[in-house]
Design a protein around this motif. Structure first.
Motif, short mmCIF file in Angstrom:
data_model
loop_
_atom_site.label_atom_id
_atom_site.label_comp_id
_atom_site.label_asym_id
_atom_site.label_seq_id
_atom_site.Cartn_x
_atom_site.Cartn_y
_atom_site.Cartn_z
N PRO A 79 0.81 -1.23 0.00
CA PRO A 79 0.00 0.00 0.00
C PRO A 79 0.84 1.28 0.00
N ALA A 80 2.00 1.25 0.65
CA ALA A 80 2.86 2.43 0.66
C ALA A 80 3.42 2.72 -0.73
N ASP A 81 3.59 1.68 -1.55
CA ASP A 81 4.14 1.84 -2.88
C ASP A 81 3.13 2.41 -3.88
N PHE A 82 1.84 2.36 -3.55
CA PHE A 82 0.84 2.89 -4.46
C PHE A 82 1.02 4.38 -4.68
N GLU A 83 1.44 5.09 -3.64
CA GLU A 83 1.69 6.53 -3.79
C GLU A 83 2.83 6.76 -4.77
N GLU A 84 3.89 5.97 -4.62
CA GLU A 84 5.03 6.09 -5.54
C GLU A 84 4.61 5.69 -6.96
N ALA A 85 3.80 4.63 -7.06
CA ALA A 85 3.36 4.16 -8.37
C ALA A 85 2.47 5.21 -9.05
N SER A 86 1.69 5.94 -8.26
CA SER A 86 0.81 6.95 -8.86
C SER A 86 1.59 8.13 -9.42
N MET A 87 2.84 8.29 -8.99
CA MET A 87 3.67 9.40 -9.48
C MET A 87 4.52 9.02 -10.69
N MET A 88 4.47 7.74 -11.10
CA MET A 88 5.27 7.30 -12.24
C MET A 88 4.80 7.99 -13.51
N GLU A 89 5.76 8.33 -14.35
CA GLU A 89 5.43 8.91 -15.64
C GLU A 89 5.60 7.83 -16.70
N ILE A 90 4.59 7.65 -17.50
CA ILE A 90 4.64 6.65 -18.56
C ILE A 90 4.90 7.38 -19.87
N THR A 91 6.12 7.29 -20.33
CA THR A 91 6.50 7.93 -21.58
C THR A 91 6.14 7.02 -22.75
N PRO A 92 6.09 7.55 -23.95
CA PRO A 92 5.80 6.69 -25.10
C PRO A 92 6.79 5.55 -25.26
N SER A 93 8.07 5.79 -24.97
CA SER A 93 9.05 4.71 -25.10
C SER A 93 8.83 3.65 -24.03
N PHE A 94 8.46 4.08 -22.80
CA PHE A 94 8.19 3.12 -21.73
C PHE A 94 6.93 2.31 -22.06
N PHE A 95 5.93 2.98 -22.63
CA PHE A 95 4.72 2.27 -23.03
C PHE A 95 5.02 1.23 -24.10
N GLU A 96 5.86 1.56 -25.07
CA GLU A 96 6.25 0.60 -26.10
C GLU A 96 6.99 -0.58 -25.47
N GLU A 97 7.82 -0.31 -24.46
CA GLU A 97 8.51 -1.39 -23.75
C GLU A 97 7.49 -2.28 -23.04
N LEU A 98 6.50 -1.66 -22.40
CA LEU A 98 5.46 -2.43 -21.72
C LEU A 98 4.71 -3.33 -22.70
N ARG A 99 4.43 -2.79 -23.88
CA ARG A 99 3.69 -3.57 -24.89
C ARG A 99 4.46 -4.79 -25.35
N SER A 100 5.77 -4.80 -25.18
CA SER A 100 6.56 -5.94 -25.62
C SER A 100 6.45 -7.12 -24.66
N TYR A 101 5.94 -6.90 -23.45
CA TYR A 101 5.80 -7.97 -22.47
C TYR A 101 4.50 -8.72 -22.69
N LYS A 102 4.59 -10.04 -22.73
CA LYS A 102 3.40 -10.88 -22.93
C LYS A 102 2.42 -10.72 -21.76
N GLU A 103 2.93 -10.61 -20.54
CA GLU A 103 2.06 -10.46 -19.37
C GLU A 103 1.22 -9.19 -19.47
N PHE A 104 1.81 -8.12 -19.98
CA PHE A 104 1.08 -6.85 -20.16
C PHE A 104 -0.03 -7.02 -21.19
N GLN A 105 0.26 -7.73 -22.25
CA GLN A 105 -0.73 -7.94 -23.30
C GLN A 105 -1.89 -8.81 -22.84
#
Length: 108
Positions: A79-105
């Motif tokens: 639960p303490a990490d949710f605050e940190e996770a809410s501040m993450m910035e998802i850049t287009p390059s990071f999103f493309e990296e996420l799309r490459s993971y099968k688990e994300f898909q």
């Protein structure tokens, strides 16, 4: 000459029978496909309306993004990490990296 007309008659009846059965099968297949499409749409609508499933999938998505961004595979999000996770910035390059993971898909 009567046998020629008998053969022509048999051929005409054969074509008419095949044509009639083709129309009947086409109607049956069309109705089956329409019912399957309606069933898929109903299931999709039900999933979208299911608040608990939506909440679970959102948490799963945030946890995956946080683990990937923090480079901590397999670590549970506390639960303490949710605050940190809410501040993450998802850049287009990071999103493309996420799309490459099968688990994300597979998060649907």
């Amino acid at each position: 000459h009567g046998w020629v007309y008998a053969i022509l008659y048999c051929i005409a009846v054969l074509f008419m029978t095949f044509g009639l059965f083709n129309v009947i099968v086409a109607i049956y297949v069309e109705n089956t496909l329409a019912a399957a499409k309606f069933n898929d749409a109903t299931q999709k609508r039900q999933r979208l309306m299911d608040q608990q499933m939506f909440t679970d999938k959102a948490v799963e998505l945030v946890e995956f993004i946080w683990r990937t961004g923090a480079d901590m595979p397999g670590v549970e999000l506390s639960p303490a990490d949710f605050e940190e996770a809410s501040m993450m910035e998802i850049t287009p390059s990071f999103f493309e990296e996420l799309r490459s993971y099968k688990e994300f898909q597979e998060i649907q």
